[in-house]
Design a protein around this motif. Structure first.
Motif, PDB file in Angstrom:
ATOM      1  N   LEU A   1       0.805  -1.224   0.000  1.00 18.98           N
ATOM      2  CA  LEU A   1       0.000   0.000   0.000  1.00 18.98           C
ATOM      3  C   LEU A   1       0.837   1.273   0.000  1.00 18.98           C
ATOM      4  CD1 LEU A   1      -2.906  -0.901   2.471  1.00 18.98           C
ATOM      5  CD2 LEU A   1      -2.808  -1.154  -0.017  1.00 18.98           C
ATOM      6  N   ILE A   2       1.926   1.277   0.750  1.00 16.24           N
ATOM      7  CA  ILE A   2       2.721   2.495   0.927  1.00 16.24           C
ATOM      8  C   ILE A   2       4.200   2.153   0.863  1.00 16.24           C
ATOM      9  CG2 ILE A   2       3.013   4.592   2.311  1.00 16.24           C
ATOM     10  CD1 ILE A   2       0.634   3.684   4.030  1.00 16.24           C
ATOM     11  N   THR A   3       4.991   3.038   0.265  1.00 13.61           N
ATOM     12  CA  THR A   3       6.445   2.927   0.331  1.00 13.61           C
ATOM     13  C   THR A   3       6.977   4.123   1.115  1.00 13.61           C
ATOM     14  OG1 THR A   3       6.980   4.233  -1.646  1.00 13.61           O
ATOM     15  CG2 THR A   3       6.408   1.911  -1.984  1.00 13.61           C
ATOM     16  N   LYS A   4       8.205   4.068   1.492  1.00 10.43           N
ATOM     17  CA  LYS A   4       8.816   5.159   2.264  1.00 10.43           C
ATOM     18  C   LYS A   4       8.895   6.458   1.454  1.00 10.43           C
ATOM     19  CE  LYS A   4       9.684   2.562   5.864  1.00 10.43           C
ATOM     20  NZ  LYS A   4       9.013   2.761   7.165  1.00 10.43           N
ATOM     21  N   ARG A   5       8.801   6.359   0.139  1.00 11.22           N
ATOM     22  CA  ARG A   5       8.891   7.551  -0.723  1.00 11.22           C
ATOM     23  C   ARG A   5       7.552   8.279  -0.846  1.00 11.22           C
ATOM     24  NH1 ARG A   5      11.062   3.446  -3.596  1.00 11.22           N
ATOM     25  NH2 ARG A   5       9.270   3.432  -5.005  1.00 11.22           N
ATOM     26  N   ASP A   6       6.466   7.618  -0.483  1.00  8.44           N
ATOM     27  CA  ASP A   6       5.125   8.173  -0.688  1.00  8.44           C
ATOM     28  C   ASP A   6       4.744   9.195   0.380  1.00  8.44           C
ATOM     29  OD1 ASP A   6       4.553   6.521  -2.917  1.00  8.44           O
ATOM     30  OD2 ASP A   6       4.009   4.870  -1.578  1.00  8.44           O
ATOM     31  N   ARG A   7       4.003  10.204  -0.050  1.00  3.45           N
ATOM     32  CA  ARG A   7       3.328  11.086   0.892  1.00  3.45           C
ATOM     33  C   ARG A   7       1.844  10.728   0.851  1.00  3.45           C
ATOM     34  NH1 ARG A   7       3.893  17.567   0.933  1.00  3.45           N
ATOM     35  NH2 ARG A   7       5.628  17.016   2.294  1.00  3.45           N
ATOM     36  N   VAL A   8       1.244  10.662   2.025  1.00  3.86           N
ATOM     37  CA  VAL A   8      -0.140  10.207   2.129  1.00  3.86           C
ATOM     38  C   VAL A   8      -1.049  11.332   2.624  1.00  3.86           C
ATOM     39  CG1 VAL A   8      -1.675   8.456   3.097  1.00  3.86           C
ATOM     40  CG2 VAL A   8       0.753   7.916   2.756  1.00  3.86           C
ATOM     41  N   LEU A   9      -2.181  11.510   1.953  1.00  2.48           N
ATOM     42  CA  LEU A   9      -3.230  12.404   2.445  1.00  2.48           C
ATOM     43  C   LEU A   9      -4.160  11.560   3.304  1.00  2.48           C
ATOM     44  CD1 LEU A   9      -4.382  15.414   1.951  1.00  2.48           C
ATOM     45  CD2 LEU A   9      -6.067  14.246   0.517  1.00  2.48           C
ATOM     46  N   LEU A  10      -4.156  11.800   4.621  1.00  2.42           N
ATOM     47  CA  LEU A  10      -5.022  11.046   5.531  1.00  2.42           C
ATOM     48  C   LEU A  10      -6.387  11.705   5.604  1.00  2.42           C
ATOM     49  CD1 LEU A  10      -2.958  10.118   8.732  1.00  2.42           C
ATOM     50  CD2 LEU A  10      -3.258   8.804   6.641  1.00  2.42           C
ATOM     51  N   ALA A  11      -7.432  10.985   5.229  1.00  3.90           N
ATOM     52  CA  ALA A  11      -8.795  11.503   5.315  1.00  3.90           C
ATOM     53  C   ALA A  11      -9.318  11.205   6.722  1.00  3.90           C
ATOM     54  CB  ALA A  11      -9.677  10.849   4.266  1.00  3.90           C
ATOM     55  N   VAL A  12      -9.398  12.234   7.549  1.00  2.00           N
ATOM     56  CA  VAL A  12      -9.751  12.047   8.962  1.00  2.00           C
ATOM     57  C   VAL A  12     -11.037  12.803   9.274  1.00  2.00           C
ATOM     58  CG1 VAL A  12      -8.973  12.257  11.347  1.00  2.00           C
ATOM     59  CG2 VAL A  12      -7.305  11.840   9.531  1.00  2.00           C
ATOM     60  N   SER A  13     -12.091  12.053   9.598  1.00  2.00           N
ATOM     61  CA  SER A  13     -13.399  12.654   9.868  1.00  2.00           C
ATOM     62  C   SER A  13     -13.545  13.089  11.322  1.00  2.00           C
ATOM     63  CB  SER A  13     -14.505  11.645   9.546  1.00  2.00           C
ATOM     64  OG  SER A  13     -14.438  10.546  10.450  1.00  2.00           O
ATOM     65  N   GLY A  14     -12.766  12.444  12.211  1.00  2.00           N
ATOM     66  CA  GLY A  14     -12.934  12.675  13.647  1.00  2.00           C
ATOM     67  C   GLY A  14     -13.618  11.515  14.331  1.00  2.00           C
ATOM     68  N   GLY A  15     -14.152  10.580  13.536  1.00  2.00           N
ATOM     69  CA  GLY A  15     -14.779   9.378  14.081  1.00  2.00           C
ATOM     70  C   GLY A  15     -13.721   8.392  14.572  1.00  2.00           C
ATOM     71  N   PRO A  16     -14.151   7.308  15.209  1.00  2.00           N
ATOM     72  CA  PRO A  16     -13.210   6.367  15.825  1.00  2.00           C
ATOM     73  C   PRO A  16     -12.213   5.746  14.855  1.00  2.00           C
ATOM     74  CG  PRO A  16     -15.458   5.503  15.853  1.00  2.00           C
ATOM     75  CD  PRO A  16     -15.556   6.934  15.479  1.00  2.00           C
ATOM     76  N   ASP A  17     -12.673   5.309  13.692  1.00  2.00           N
ATOM     77  CA  ASP A  17     -11.774   4.631  12.753  1.00  2.00           C
ATOM     78  C   ASP A  17     -10.674   5.560  12.249  1.00  2.00           C
ATOM     79  OD1 ASP A  17     -13.526   2.479  13.042  1.00  2.00           O
ATOM     80  OD2 ASP A  17     -14.736   3.110  11.335  1.00  2.00           O
ATOM     81  N   SER A  18     -11.073   6.761  11.838  1.00  2.00           N
ATOM     82  CA  SER A  18     -10.078   7.680  11.278  1.00  2.00           C
ATOM     83  C   SER A  18      -9.123   8.217  12.343  1.00  2.00           C
ATOM     84  CB  SER A  18     -10.762   8.833  10.536  1.00  2.00           C
ATOM     85  OG  SER A  18     -11.511   9.644  11.411  1.00  2.00           O
TER      86      SER A  18
END
Length: 241
Positions: free
Chosen positions: A22-39
């Motif tokens: 899913l991710i490599t050390k070179r990647d930048r990730v946009l985290l979609a965070v709603s504020g709910g428990p999962d995010s």
């Protein structure tokens, strides 16, 4: 903090990310965070393991009167931990009324539009959403009830294309909801609860709170069997991981 349990969860997410590339050390990730428990659990993992470069994005849909509370919880967490925080507020009810469309459909469409916009702006090739294993099971059942192709029975993809260069990933889809809630409790992480998630007039909520518990009384391993079937279908269809 329960260090042993936290490390167990981290190791499972690490293994899941590695297994599905899913991710490599070179990647930048946009985290979609709603504020709910999962995010919030996903945010805490990315923050505390410090393995990947990421920024946090919160979209305020203005659907609920207390939607600003969700935004403030995410914002405060990011401020306290020196994390880049981006937010956007839109009026989904007004847009839905204008388009004569459902709130759910418009919210989803706008959410992914802004994912792409801000991923490009902040040079993120990945957008991480916090779908969990229960979401995956519910989606398979929902697709089955509505009538679906074989692809629908594969459930939520672990990774899929948003554009030619941007992918959405689900790094915590290896965890069940009860595990996430325990993780939050043991790490004392604040989160919000969307009360509409308990309204069984919505089909997904009916599946979650009525149908699945009823089936599991007769067959406790129902969810695990469904996951196994969906994984086999993914292999047959060669769906991207």
């Amino acid at each position: 903090m329960s260090k042993r349990y936290t490390l167990t969860i981290w190791n499972r997410i690490n293994s899941f990310i590695k297994e599905h590339k899913l991710i490599t050390k070179r990647d930048r990730v946009l985290l979609a965070v709603s504020g709910g428990p999962d995010s919030m659990a996903m945010l805490h993992y990315f923050d505390k393991t410090k393995q990947y470069d990421f920024v946090v994005f919160h979209l305020n849909h203005s659907i609920r009167k207390d939607s600003d509370v969700d935004e403030n919880i995410v914002k405060k967490y990011c401020e306290n931990n020196s994390i880049k925080f981006i937010s956007k507020k839109i009026d989904v009810p007004s847009i839905a009324k204008k388009l004569n469309d459902s709130l759910e459909h418009v919210a989803r469409k706008k959410r992914y539009e802004y994912f792409i916009r801000y991923a490009k702006k902040y040079k993120c090739l990945l957008v991480a959403t916090a779908h969990n294993l229960d979401d995956h099971i519910e989606t398979v059942i929902l697709n089955l009830l509505r009538g679906t192709s074989l692809k629908g029975l594969a459930g939520i993809p672990v990774k899929r294309k948003l554009t030619d260069s941007i992918f959405v990933i689900r790094p915590i889809m290896c965890l069940k909801k009860e595990e996430i809630l325990r993780y939050l409790k043991e790490n004392k992480i604040k989160y919000t609860i969307d009360k509409t998630n308990f309204d069984t007039n919505y089909t997904r909520n009916w599946i979650r709170y009525k149908l699945i518990p009823m089936i599991e009384k007769r067959q406790p391993s129902f969810g695990l069997h469904l996951i196994k079937i969906s994984n086999e279908i993914r292999k047959v269809l060669n769906i991207i991981k």
